[in-house]
Write a protein that holds these residues in place. Structure first.
Motif, PDB file in Angstrom:
ATOM      1  N   ILE A   3      40.947 -21.395  42.076  1.00 49.76           N
ATOM      2  CA  ILE A   3      41.953 -21.350  41.020  1.00 49.76           C
ATOM      3  C   ILE A   3      41.353 -20.885  39.702  1.00 49.76           C
ATOM      4  O   ILE A   3      41.882 -19.992  39.036  1.00 49.76           O
ATOM      5  N   ASP A   4      40.241 -21.477  39.292  1.00 49.35           N
ATOM      6  CA  ASP A   4      39.644 -21.130  38.008  1.00 49.35           C
ATOM      7  C   ASP A   4      39.291 -19.653  37.932  1.00 49.35           C
ATOM      8  O   ASP A   4      39.579 -18.978  36.938  1.00 49.35           O
ATOM      9  N   SER A   5      38.663 -19.136  38.986  1.00 44.80           N
ATOM     10  CA  SER A   5      38.262 -17.725  38.972  1.00 44.80           C
ATOM     11  C   SER A   5      39.475 -16.802  38.992  1.00 44.80           C
ATOM     12  O   SER A   5      39.472 -15.751  38.346  1.00 44.80           O
ATOM     13  N   ARG A   6      40.521 -17.192  39.714  1.00 41.97           N
ATOM     14  CA  ARG A   6      41.749 -16.383  39.747  1.00 41.97           C
ATOM     15  C   ARG A   6      42.358 -16.283  38.349  1.00 41.97           C
ATOM     16  O   ARG A   6      42.781 -15.214  37.923  1.00 41.97           O
ATOM     17  N   VAL A   7      42.432 -17.418  37.656  1.00 40.23           N
ATOM     18  CA  VAL A   7      43.010 -17.431  36.313  1.00 40.23           C
ATOM     19  C   VAL A   7      42.169 -16.595  35.365  1.00 40.23           C
ATOM     20  O   VAL A   7      42.693 -15.821  34.555  1.00 40.23           O
ATOM     21  N   GLU A   8      40.848 -16.723  35.445  1.00 42.70           N
ATOM     22  CA  GLU A   8      39.966 -15.950  34.567  1.00 42.70           C
ATOM     23  C   GLU A   8      40.137 -14.452  34.770  1.00 42.70           C
ATOM     24  O   GLU A   8      40.215 -13.683  33.811  1.00 42.70           O
ATOM     25  N   LEU A   9      40.178 -14.032  36.027  1.00 46.98           N
ATOM     26  CA  LEU A   9      40.354 -12.606  36.322  1.00 46.98           C
ATOM     27  C   LEU A   9      41.702 -12.103  35.824  1.00 46.98           C
ATOM     28  O   LEU A   9      41.809 -11.023  35.245  1.00 46.98           O
ATOM     29  N   PHE A  10      42.736 -12.899  36.054  1.00 52.95           N
ATOM     30  CA  PHE A  10      44.076 -12.488  35.627  1.00 52.95           C
ATOM     31  C   PHE A  10      44.156 -12.423  34.112  1.00 52.95           C
ATOM     32  O   PHE A  10      44.696 -11.460  33.544  1.00 52.95           O
ATOM     33  N   ALA A  11      43.621 -13.427  33.426  1.00 56.00           N
ATOM     34  CA  ALA A  11      43.680 -13.479  31.963  1.00 56.00           C
ATOM     35  C   ALA A  11      42.965 -12.290  31.337  1.00 56.00           C
ATOM     36  O   ALA A  11      43.377 -11.780  30.287  1.00 56.00           O
ATOM     37  N   ALA A  12      41.921 -11.822  31.979  1.00 60.25           N
ATOM     38  CA  ALA A  12      41.158 -10.696  31.435  1.00 60.25           C
ATOM     39  C   ALA A  12      41.871  -9.361  31.611  1.00 60.25           C
ATOM     40  O   ALA A  12      41.514  -8.369  30.970  1.00 60.25           O
ATOM     41  N   SER A  13      42.891  -9.329  32.458  1.00 65.25           N
ATOM     42  CA  SER A  13      43.524  -8.051  32.798  1.00 65.25           C
ATOM     43  C   SER A  13      44.934  -7.880  32.255  1.00 65.25           C
ATOM     44  O   SER A  13      45.553  -6.845  32.471  1.00 65.25           O
ATOM     45  N   VAL A  14      45.471  -8.892  31.536  1.00 69.77           N
ATOM     46  CA  VAL A  14      46.865  -8.819  31.100  1.00 69.77           C
ATOM     47  C   VAL A  14      46.957  -8.710  29.584  1.00 69.77           C
ATOM     48  O   VAL A  14      45.995  -8.947  28.863  1.00 69.77           O
ATOM     49  N   ALA A  15      48.154  -8.373  29.136  1.00 74.49           N
ATOM     50  CA  ALA A  15      48.404  -8.197  27.706  1.00 74.49           C
ATOM     51  C   ALA A  15      48.355  -9.541  26.980  1.00 74.49           C
ATOM     52  O   ALA A  15      48.431 -10.622  27.576  1.00 74.49           O
ATOM     53  N   ALA A  16      48.257  -9.444  25.652  1.00 75.90           N
ATOM     54  CA  ALA A  16      48.160 -10.650  24.826  1.00 75.90           C
ATOM     55  C   ALA A  16      49.410 -11.508  24.908  1.00 75.90           C
ATOM     56  O   ALA A  16      49.382 -12.682  24.533  1.00 75.90           O
ATOM     57  N   ARG A  17      50.518 -10.964  25.382  1.00 77.24           N
ATOM     58  CA  ARG A  17      51.761 -11.738  25.432  1.00 77.24           C
ATOM     59  C   ARG A  17      51.803 -12.709  26.607  1.00 77.24           C
ATOM     60  O   ARG A  17      52.795 -13.395  26.827  1.00 77.24           O
ATOM     61  N   ILE A  18      50.732 -12.778  27.389  1.00 73.45           N
ATOM     62  CA  ILE A  18      50.554 -13.851  28.371  1.00 73.45           C
ATOM     63  C   ILE A  18      49.289 -14.596  27.982  1.00 73.45           C
ATOM     64  O   ILE A  18      48.206 -14.028  27.935  1.00 73.45           O
ATOM     65  N   ARG A  19      49.435 -15.867  27.665  1.00 73.94           N
ATOM     66  CA  ARG A  19      48.262 -16.659  27.299  1.00 73.94           C
ATOM     67  C   ARG A  19      48.203 -17.908  28.167  1.00 73.94           C
ATOM     68  O   ARG A  19      49.198 -18.300  28.803  1.00 73.94           O
ATOM     69  N   PHE A  20      47.034 -18.530  28.184  1.00 69.99           N
ATOM     70  CA  PHE A  20      46.793 -19.651  29.086  1.00 69.99           C
ATOM     71  C   PHE A  20      46.316 -20.871  28.312  1.00 69.99           C
ATOM     72  O   PHE A  20      45.495 -20.765  27.400  1.00 69.99           O
ATOM     73  N   ILE A  21      46.842 -22.021  28.695  1.00 77.23           N
ATOM     74  CA  ILE A  21      46.376 -23.302  28.161  1.00 77.23           C
ATOM     75  C   ILE A  21      45.887 -24.137  29.342  1.00 77.23           C
ATOM     76  O   ILE A  21      46.646 -24.400  30.287  1.00 77.23           O
ATOM     77  N   LEU A  22      44.618 -24.525  29.307  1.00 78.97           N
ATOM     78  CA  LEU A  22      44.043 -25.342  30.366  1.00 78.97           C
ATOM     79  C   LEU A  22      44.334 -26.810  30.078  1.00 78.97           C
ATOM     80  O   LEU A  22      43.939 -27.335  29.032  1.00 78.97           O
ATOM     81  N   LEU A  23      45.028 -27.450  30.982  1.00 81.09           N
ATOM     82  CA  LEU A  23      45.372 -28.859  30.812  1.00 81.09           C
ATOM     83  C   LEU A  23      44.189 -29.745  31.211  1.00 81.09           C
ATOM     84  O   LEU A  23      43.381 -29.366  32.069  1.00 81.09           O
ATOM     85  N   PRO A  24      44.075 -30.935  30.614  1.00 77.18           N
ATOM     86  CA  PRO A  24      42.973 -31.838  30.979  1.00 77.18           C
ATOM     87  C   PRO A  24      43.034 -32.205  32.456  1.00 77.18           C
ATOM     88  O   PRO A  24      44.117 -32.407  33.015  1.00 77.18           O
ATOM     89  N   GLN A  25      41.852 -32.274  33.075  1.00 76.79           N
ATOM     90  CA  GLN A  25      41.799 -32.638  34.484  1.00 76.79           C
ATOM     91  C   GLN A  25      42.193 -34.088  34.676  1.00 76.79           C
ATOM     92  O   GLN A  25      41.804 -34.965  33.895  1.00 76.79           O
ATOM     93  N   GLN A  26      42.977 -34.346  35.724  1.00 82.66           N
ATOM     94  CA  GLN A  26      43.418 -35.712  36.032  1.00 82.66           C
ATOM     95  C   GLN A  26      42.771 -36.163  37.337  1.00 82.66           C
ATOM     96  O   GLN A  26      42.622 -35.382  38.276  1.00 82.66           O
ATOM     97  N   ASN A  27      42.404 -37.412  37.388  1.00 86.85           N
ATOM     98  CA  ASN A  27      41.815 -37.972  38.599  1.00 86.85           C
ATOM     99  C   ASN A  27      42.916 -38.605  39.445  1.00 86.85           C
ATOM    100  O   ASN A  27      43.543 -39.581  39.039  1.00 86.85           O
ATOM    101  N   VAL A  28      43.151 -37.994  40.608  1.00 86.86           N
ATOM    102  CA  VAL A  28      44.190 -38.481  41.517  1.00 86.86           C
ATOM    103  C   VAL A  28      43.550 -38.723  42.876  1.00 86.86           C
ATOM    104  O   VAL A  28      42.771 -37.894  43.367  1.00 86.86           O
ATOM    105  N   SER A  29      43.876 -39.830  43.497  1.00 87.39           N
ATOM    106  CA  SER A  29      43.303 -40.170  44.796  1.00 87.39           C
ATOM    107  C   SER A  29      43.717 -39.167  45.853  1.00 87.39           C
ATOM    108  O   SER A  29      44.888 -38.782  45.955  1.00 87.39           O
TER     109      SER A  29
END
Length: 473
Positions: free
Chosen positions: A50-76
């Motif tokens: 997931i992380d690498s997919r988002v990084e690659l996509f973010a590097a290839s798109v226009a400024a009108r798409i931006r990303f906010i990384l949400l805090p990681q949650q610990n779920v069983s």
């Protein structure tokens, strides 16, 4: 033109869901410069891609798409898959709300809507609180959407106990398909478990609260399913697909594409079973035996399953020979290749591929249609895959290997499909008059899939209607 309308996207962090939602974001901003999109990214506890997919996509798109990384949650991870999904989303509600609050306070553009993945419906509460409309994105087809709404109707309106719809004589008269179907084969495994039934149907109830539903399909592929929605209480439905990342990777570094260059047109059968596709050793040997006996040229993406009890993605074998029949690789030299991870889009786009043995994941199904490659269908572990299987078989786009095989992603396989059955499926896919007719039908549907996205096409027009709905608020 100044951007005035902003949408917030909340994708579910699984590759098959994330990729299509990000591609939809790109489709929207490319189509209309009034739009901007903020994507709230949740970190997956079991999918490292997931992380690498988002990084690659973010590097290839226009400024009108931006990303906010949400805090990681610990779920069983000890809960059932459906319970885990629900706990995971509930744990992110506060961080999604905080992100929307910050966006609203920024004031650089007007917040016009929240678009959530089908498994992210708990965060719809954020849209209600801020007085903005919500939209649900279905990364599967309309038939799957109809199934969820139909099951919810059966329980809430007809008071049917879905957990009792099992056994060889139990049937569902599902309106998206021509015939009634055995319920035990058709119902999602989650619905057959009492503890998960309400979670599953809870998503369908939230669908009806949305202002609209965006679906990764095109009208020409599922006309009967589109008609059936009218009686299931769905809000406005926008078929926008096929939404695919069809950019074929460079051949550099993919030695396997050089091997395909040496093969005859439509002569190779490609076996690949999705991001979670793997088999136990006994099943691997049956597949190998079938391939060897069929004498078809083949390309097989063979992945190692995670340890039992672990909800993780498969990995590549250090040496595939350790699970294959003794001497298999030597005997099939020149006829086939066994590889690990596969560049699926680049392979399906290659002229040498004549058939695709697939788990019937929706993205894989749409890719095979796009590139005009017929399928030998082997749905494995999700209700969306059975819907895709039923659809492509009804349309004459696929041969059948096994209809009711189920692989538990945590516990592993529960049954073995024999080499005889797999061989028959491969031969039906690759040989004879029936295979030729099937290939012709897939090529025709391929043309329709491409036309749907062109100016004036059904999906092009549907996308325009959605954009106008957003911008007119």
């Amino acid at each position: 033109m100044t951007t005035t309308s902003e949408l917030v996207f909340v994708p579910f962090p699984a590759v098959g869901h994330l990729v299509s939602m990000l591609e939809m974001a790109k489709l929207l901003v490319d189509r209309d410069d009034r739009l901007s999109i903020t994507v709230l990214v949740m970190k997956s506890p079991f999918d490292s891609e997931i992380d690498s997919r988002v990084e690659l996509f973010a590097a290839s798109v226009a400024a009108r798409i931006r990303f906010i990384l949400l805090p990681q949650q610990n779920v069983s991870l000890e809960a059932s898959p459906m319970a885990f999904l629900n706990h995971f989303m509930e744990s992110h509600k506060a961080s999604v709300r905080e992100a929307i609050t910050n966006l609203s306070a920024c004031g650089s553009s007007r917040l016009k809507g929240l678009v959530v993945d089908m498994f992210c419906t708990p965060v719809i509460n954020g849209a209600v609180e801020f007085g903005i409309p919500s939209y649900v994105f279905i990364p599967s087809g309309v038939a799957f959407l109809g199934l969820m709404l139909y099951l919810q109707f059966l329980q809430d309106e007809q008071h049917v106990d879905l957990t009792r719809l099992t056994g060889p004589d139990a049937e569902l008269d599902f309106p998206c398909f021509a015939n009634s179907l055995p319920a035990a084969k058709f119902l999602p495994s989650e619905v057959l478990m009492k503890e998960d039934c309400q979670i599953f149907l809870g998503h369908a109830r939230r669908f009806k609260e949305a202002k609209g539903i965006l679906v990764n399909t095109f009208a020409e592929l599922e006309p009967r399913a589109m008609e059936a929605l009218a009686g299931l209480g769905a809000p406005a439905v926008y078929p926008l697909g096929p939404i695919l990342n069809i950019k074929v990777e460079s051949k550099k570094g993919f030695e396997i594409l050089d091997w395909l260059d040496q093969q005859l047109d439509a002569s190779v059968v490609f076996l690949c079973f999705g991001s979670h596709g793997s088999f136990d050793e006994d099943q691997v040997k049956e597949i190998a035996c079938a391939l060897e006996r069929s004498e078809c040229h083949f390309l097989w993406s063979l992945r190692q399953p995670p340890a039992k009890g672990k909800l993780e993605s498969p990995s590549d074998y250090a040496d595939p020979a350790e699970v294959l029949p003794e001497g298999f690789i030597h005997r099939t030299t020149g006829v086939g290749r066994v590889i690990g991870w596969a560049p699926q889009v680049a392979i399906l786009a290659h002229r040498a591929i004549g058939g695709f043995v697939s788990h019937c994941g929706w993205n894989s199904t749409l890719e095979s249609i796009w590139f005009g490659v017929p399928i030998a269908a082997w749905p494995q572990y999700a209700e969306q895959q059975f819907n895709a299987f039923q659809l492509v078989v009804e349309l004459g786009l696929a041969a059948e290997i096994k209809i009711d095989y189920r692989r538990d992603l945590i516990k592993g396989g529960n049954s073995i499909v024999t080499a005889d059955k797999i061989e028959r499926g491969i031969r039906s896919l690759m040989e004879g008059k029936e295979a030729g007719e099937r290939r012709k039908k897939v090529k025709e549907m391929s043309k329709k899939s491409r036309k749907a996205l062109m100016e004036g096409g059904t999906s092009y027009l549907s996308l325009g209607r959605f954009i106008e709905d957003v911008c007119s608020q």
